[in-house]
Write an enzyme that holds these catalytic residues in place. Structure first.
Site, PDB file in Angstrom:
ATOM      1  N   SER A  28       0.946   3.545  -2.451  1.00 28.21           N
ATOM      2  CA  SER A  28       0.513   4.568  -3.415  1.00 28.21           C
ATOM      3  C   SER A  28       0.195   5.890  -2.729  1.00 28.21           C
ATOM      4  O   SER A  28       0.063   6.916  -3.390  1.00 28.21           O
ATOM      5  CB  SER A  28      -0.712   4.078  -4.194  1.00 28.21           C
ATOM      6  OG  SER A  28      -1.792   3.897  -3.302  1.00 28.21           O
ATOM      7  N   SER A  29       0.042   5.885  -1.410  1.00 24.95           N
ATOM      8  CA  SER A  29      -0.218   7.148  -0.706  1.00 24.95           C
ATOM      9  C   SER A  29       0.072   6.986   0.782  1.00 24.95           C
ATOM     10  O   SER A  29       0.437   5.895   1.242  1.00 24.95           O
ATOM     11  CB  SER A  29      -1.680   7.590  -0.901  1.00 24.95           C
ATOM     12  OG  SER A  29      -2.545   6.740  -0.185  1.00 24.95           O
ATOM     13  N   GLY A  30      -0.070   8.080   1.498  1.00 25.66           N
ATOM     14  CA  GLY A  30      -0.091   8.061   2.958  1.00 25.66           C
ATOM     15  C   GLY A  30       1.152   7.504   3.646  1.00 25.66           C
ATOM     16  O   GLY A  30       2.289   7.740   3.237  1.00 25.66           O
ATOM     17  N   LYS A  61      -9.106  -4.356  12.671  1.00 30.50           N
ATOM     18  CA  LYS A  61      -7.861  -4.032  13.369  1.00 30.50           C
ATOM     19  C   LYS A  61      -7.814  -4.733  14.725  1.00 30.50           C
ATOM     20  O   LYS A  61      -6.763  -5.165  15.181  1.00 30.50           O
ATOM     21  CB  LYS A  61      -7.722  -2.508  13.540  1.00 30.50           C
ATOM     22  CG  LYS A  61      -7.653  -1.735  12.215  1.00 30.50           C
ATOM     23  CD  LYS A  61      -6.411  -2.071  11.414  1.00 30.50           C
ATOM     24  CE  LYS A  61      -6.317  -1.230  10.153  1.00 30.50           C
ATOM     25  NZ  LYS A  61      -5.084  -1.448   9.398  1.00 30.50           N
ATOM     26  N   TYR A  94     -14.183  -1.342  10.546  1.00 33.87           N
ATOM     27  CA  TYR A  94     -12.743  -1.034  10.611  1.00 33.87           C
ATOM     28  C   TYR A  94     -12.159  -1.513  11.941  1.00 33.87           C
ATOM     29  O   TYR A  94     -11.137  -2.202  11.987  1.00 33.87           O
ATOM     30  CB  TYR A  94     -12.563   0.470  10.436  1.00 33.87           C
ATOM     31  CG  TYR A  94     -11.128   0.941  10.420  1.00 33.87           C
ATOM     32  CD1 TYR A  94     -10.280   0.604   9.377  1.00 33.87           C
ATOM     33  CD2 TYR A  94     -10.620   1.739  11.439  1.00 33.87           C
ATOM     34  CE1 TYR A  94      -8.962   1.037   9.341  1.00 33.87           C
ATOM     35  CE2 TYR A  94      -9.310   2.190  11.421  1.00 33.87           C
ATOM     36  CZ  TYR A  94      -8.484   1.836  10.369  1.00 33.87           C
ATOM     37  OH  TYR A  94      -7.180   2.273  10.345  1.00 33.87           O
ATOM     38  N   SER A  95     -12.856  -1.172  13.046  1.00 33.09           N
ATOM     39  CA  SER A  95     -12.354  -1.560  14.366  1.00 33.09           C
ATOM     40  C   SER A  95     -12.291  -3.076  14.496  1.00 33.09           C
ATOM     41  O   SER A  95     -11.367  -3.616  15.116  1.00 33.09           O
ATOM     42  CB  SER A  95     -13.254  -1.003  15.476  1.00 33.09           C
ATOM     43  OG  SER A  95     -13.068   0.372  15.583  1.00 33.09           O
ATOM     44  N   ALA A  96     -13.261  -3.771  13.896  1.00 31.32           N
ATOM     45  CA  ALA A  96     -13.261  -5.239  13.984  1.00 31.32           C
ATOM     46  C   ALA A  96     -12.038  -5.817  13.278  1.00 31.32           C
ATOM     47  O   ALA A  96     -11.398  -6.738  13.788  1.00 31.32           O
ATOM     48  CB  ALA A  96     -14.535  -5.800  13.365  1.00 31.32           C
ATOM     49  N   SER A 120      -1.766  -1.509  12.657  1.00 28.92           N
ATOM     50  CA  SER A 120      -3.041  -1.623  13.358  1.00 28.92           C
ATOM     51  C   SER A 120      -3.673  -0.235  13.426  1.00 28.92           C
ATOM     52  O   SER A 120      -3.443   0.593  12.523  1.00 28.92           O
ATOM     53  CB  SER A 120      -2.792  -2.205  14.750  1.00 28.92           C
ATOM     54  OG  SER A 120      -3.990  -2.314  15.450  1.00 28.92           O
ATOM     55  N   GLY A 174       0.807  -1.231   0.000  1.00 26.75           N
ATOM     56  CA  GLY A 174       0.000   0.000   0.000  1.00 26.75           C
ATOM     57  C   GLY A 174       0.829   1.266   0.000  1.00 26.75           C
ATOM     58  O   GLY A 174       0.640   2.147   0.845  1.00 26.75           O
ATOM     59  N   ASP A 194      -1.818  -6.468  -4.990  1.00 21.97           N
ATOM     60  CA  ASP A 194      -3.120  -6.242  -4.352  1.00 21.97           C
ATOM     61  C   ASP A 194      -3.204  -7.259  -3.223  1.00 21.97           C
ATOM     62  O   ASP A 194      -3.164  -8.472  -3.477  1.00 21.97           O
ATOM     63  CB  ASP A 194      -4.238  -6.470  -5.390  1.00 21.97           C
ATOM     64  CG  ASP A 194      -5.631  -6.278  -4.796  1.00 21.97           C
ATOM     65  OD1 ASP A 194      -5.792  -6.379  -3.570  1.00 21.97           O
ATOM     66  OD2 ASP A 194      -6.572  -6.030  -5.574  1.00 21.97           O
ATOM     67  N   THR A 224      -3.437  11.585   5.966  1.00 20.77           N
ATOM     68  CA  THR A 224      -3.176  10.788   4.765  1.00 20.77           C
ATOM     69  C   THR A 224      -4.459  10.803   3.932  1.00 20.77           C
ATOM     70  O   THR A 224      -5.366  11.571   4.218  1.00 20.77           O
ATOM     71  CB  THR A 224      -2.833   9.338   5.149  1.00 20.77           C
ATOM     72  OG1 THR A 224      -4.006   8.747   5.727  1.00 20.77           O
ATOM     73  CG2 THR A 224      -1.676   9.252   6.129  1.00 20.77           C
TER      74      THR A 224
HETATM   75  N1  LIG Z   1      -3.877   7.781   8.721  1.00 19.18           N
HETATM   76  C1  LIG Z   1      -4.315   7.423   9.897  1.00 19.18           C
HETATM   77  O1  LIG Z   1      -4.773   8.265  10.664  1.00 19.18           O
HETATM   78  C2  LIG Z   1      -4.242   5.973  10.326  1.00 19.18           C
HETATM   79  C3  LIG Z   1      -4.524   5.697  11.670  1.00 19.18           C
HETATM   80  C4  LIG Z   1      -4.457   4.387  12.118  1.00 19.18           C
HETATM   81  C5  LIG Z   1      -4.103   3.384  11.241  1.00 19.18           C
HETATM   82  N2  LIG Z   1      -3.854   3.675   9.933  1.00 19.18           N
HETATM   83  C6  LIG Z   1      -3.484   2.552   9.061  1.00 19.18           C
HETATM   84  O2  LIG Z   1      -2.333   2.865   8.323  1.00 19.18           O
HETATM   85  C7  LIG Z   1      -2.345   2.155   7.087  1.00 19.18           C
HETATM   86  C8  LIG Z   1      -2.069   3.125   5.950  1.00 19.18           C
HETATM   87  O3  LIG Z   1      -3.154   4.035   5.858  1.00 19.18           O
HETATM   88  P1  LIG Z   1      -2.975   5.556   5.396  1.00 19.18           P
HETATM   89  O4  LIG Z   1      -3.423   6.393   6.503  1.00 19.18           O
HETATM   90  O5  LIG Z   1      -1.658   5.762   4.808  1.00 19.18           O
HETATM   91  O6  LIG Z   1      -4.127   5.642   4.295  1.00 19.18           O
HETATM   92  P2  LIG Z   1      -4.102   5.897   2.723  1.00 19.18           P
HETATM   93  O7  LIG Z   1      -3.375   7.145   2.388  1.00 19.18           O
HETATM   94  O8  LIG Z   1      -5.528   5.768   2.299  1.00 19.18           O
HETATM   95  O9  LIG Z   1      -3.253   4.662   2.167  1.00 19.18           O
HETATM   96  C9  LIG Z   1      -3.778   3.367   2.199  1.00 19.18           C
HETATM   97  C10 LIG Z   1      -2.997   2.537   1.223  1.00 19.18           C
HETATM   98  O10 LIG Z   1      -3.514   1.183   1.272  1.00 19.18           O
HETATM   99  C11 LIG Z   1      -3.679   0.766  -0.062  1.00 19.18           C
HETATM  100  N3  LIG Z   1      -4.643  -0.323  -0.230  1.00 19.18           N
HETATM  101  C12 LIG Z   1      -5.930  -0.391   0.121  1.00 19.18           C
HETATM  102  N4  LIG Z   1      -6.438  -1.563  -0.260  1.00 19.18           N
HETATM  103  C13 LIG Z   1      -5.432  -2.256  -0.862  1.00 19.18           C
HETATM  104  C14 LIG Z   1      -5.322  -3.530  -1.463  1.00 19.18           C
HETATM  105  N5  LIG Z   1      -6.357  -4.352  -1.542  1.00 19.18           N
HETATM  106  N6  LIG Z   1      -4.111  -3.924  -1.959  1.00 19.18           N
HETATM  107  C15 LIG Z   1      -3.039  -3.099  -1.897  1.00 19.18           C
HETATM  108  N7  LIG Z   1      -3.091  -1.867  -1.376  1.00 19.18           N
HETATM  109  C16 LIG Z   1      -4.283  -1.456  -0.855  1.00 19.18           C
HETATM  110  C17 LIG Z   1      -4.131   2.002  -0.801  1.00 19.18           C
HETATM  111  O11 LIG Z   1      -3.957   1.767  -2.194  1.00 19.18           O
HETATM  112  P3  LIG Z   1      -4.983   2.345  -3.315  1.00 19.18           P
HETATM  113  O12 LIG Z   1      -4.493   3.737  -3.566  1.00 19.18           O
HETATM  114  O13 LIG Z   1      -4.797   1.404  -4.451  1.00 19.18           O
HETATM  115  O14 LIG Z   1      -6.357   2.288  -2.717  1.00 19.18           O
HETATM  116  C18 LIG Z   1      -3.158   3.018  -0.215  1.00 19.18           C
HETATM  117  O15 LIG Z   1      -1.910   2.916  -0.844  1.00 19.18           O
HETATM  118  C19 LIG Z   1      -3.722   1.474   7.002  1.00 19.18           C
HETATM  119  O16 LIG Z   1      -3.595   0.116   7.369  1.00 19.18           O
HETATM  120  C20 LIG Z   1      -4.544   2.229   8.018  1.00 19.18           C
HETATM  121  O17 LIG Z   1      -5.593   1.436   8.535  1.00 19.18           O
HETATM  122  C21 LIG Z   1      -3.903   4.949   9.454  1.00 19.18           C
END
Ligand SMILES: NC(=O)c1ccc[n+]([C@@H]2O[C@H](COP(=O)([O-])OP(=O)(O)OC[C@H]3O[C@@H](n4cnc5c(N)ncnc54)[C@H](OP(=O)(O)O)[C@@H]3O)[C@@H](O)[C@H]2O)c1
Length: 293
Positions: free
Chosen positions: A12-14, A152, A148-150, A134, A10, A55, A193
């Site tokens: 591609s962003s964040g 994680k 989502y909570s379930a 997580s 994952g 994926d 993100t």
């Molecule tokens: N940001 C927060 O506040 C926060 C807080 C707690 C936990 N998290 C966790 O941190 C992790 C990263 O999240 P983020 O905040 O960086 O969000 P994000 O910017 O939305 O990035 C999520 C990444 O996961 C990828 N993804 C989703 N489904 C996928 C799949 N089936 N196969 C491969 N890649 C997939 C997305 O790719 P696409 O672009 O292709 O969809 C994207 O690259 C997640 O597990 C999230 O639950 C984030």
């Protein structure tokens, strides 16, 4: 610390994207993976990462081919980061089983499939680190965040919540630590993100008018949050794994609360559970069989 090779999902962003930059900045090697990697990860390749299509919901047979290629491409992998994830946002009563299953496919089954596929490689080397991204969602309930909570919570293990039955990573840690493999649940607080954007957060149809107010509040609520800087978070993750800078001398922990809000939420959760035990102990403890007459 010798140069490590990381595989991150994952990116591609964040947090995933920023983690690639943090890894490269410390001189380690990284395989950055994403859906439509060729279209979307060119900038990471230019920065020095190897890129691969992945994926996390692909069938295990397909994931196996990708993992084999990744292991060969960089002469082995030292750190797997199960980062890919998303929020399936819905009130529980409005959530259908297909959407719940989709959330589990991405946030739980995908990471576990990848982990199982990399474990033979790590066992053979007698070392490896597996990070699971997580969330504080595993520690607090909020309207709209049930799915989502379930997912994680299923990664986390908790001794009082229903997730006890599902918790996986603490069990895995016990199983693989004899082979020199370390598992860590990274629990970020709120970070700016794409996760809360309309494209990445999957909201279903609002079916029940009684929940309209809660649904609106949930979707608008993230705008006001004072969210953390993803790059600072991912620099901390790299230092924690490499045991460098402020993490020098510290072992990789079972759980890594990431951000002041995460620390507060986890601490509050622990405090509430301790109070719960104190409040109910006298009432619920005496449920043993009475002595046979
Ligand atoms: N940001 C927060 O506040 C926060 C807080 C707690 C936990 N998290 C966790 O941190 C992790 C990263 O999240 P983020 O905040 O960086 O969000 P994000 O910017 O939305 O990035 C999520 C990444 O996961 C990828 N993804 C989703 N489904 C996928 C799949 N089936 N196969 C491969 N890649 C997939 C997305 O790719 P696409 O672009 O292709 O969809 C994207 O690259 C997640 O597990 C999230 O639950 C984030």
């Amino acid at each position: 610390m010798p140069q490590l090779t990381w595989l991150v999902t994952g990116t591609s962003s964040g947090l995933g994207e920023q983690l690639v930059h943090s890894i490269l900045a410390c001189g380690d090697r990284v395989i950055a993976t994403a859906r439509r990697a060729d279209e979307r990860l060119g900038h990471l390749e230019k920065a020095g990462a190897a890129i691969m299509e992945l994926d996390v919901t692909a069938p295990p047979s397909k994931l196996q081919v990708i993992i084999e290629q990744a292991v060969l491409a960089r002469g082995g992998i030292d750190v797997l980061v199960n980062n890919a994830g998303y929020i399936e946002a819905s009130m529980v009563e409005e959530l259908d089983k297909d959407r719940l299953r989709r959330a589990f496919e991405t946030n739980l089954f995908g990471p576990l499939n990848l982990t199982r596929l990399l474990l033979p490689h790590f066992r053979e080397k007698r070392k490896g680190v597996i990070l699971f991204m997580s969330s504080i969602g595993a520690y607090m309930g909020a309207p709209g965040a049930g799915a989502y909570s379930a997912t994680k919570g299923a990664l986390e293990r908790d001794t009082l919540m229903p997730s006890t039955l599902l918790g996986m990573v603490d069990c895995l840690r016990e199983e693989v630590s004899p082979f020199g493999i370390q598992c860590c649940l990274v629990t970020p607080g709120f970070y700016r993100t794409n996760i809360f954007t309309p494209t990445n957060m999957k909201t279903g149809p609002q079916l029940i008018a009684d929940y309209d107010k809660l649904n609106t509040e949930y979707q608008a609520g993230f705008a006001d949050l004072n969210m953390g800087d993803p790059r600072k978070a991912t620099d901390r993750i790299v230092d924690m794994v490499r045991s460098e800078r402020k993490a020098a001398g510290r072992a990789i922990p079972a759980r890594f609360p990431l951000g002041a809000d995460a620390v507060t939420i986890i601490r509050d959760d622990c405090t509430k559970k301790l109070s719960l035990c104190d409040e109910w102990e006298d009432f619920t403890s005496d449920t043993r069989f009475d002595a046979e007459k």
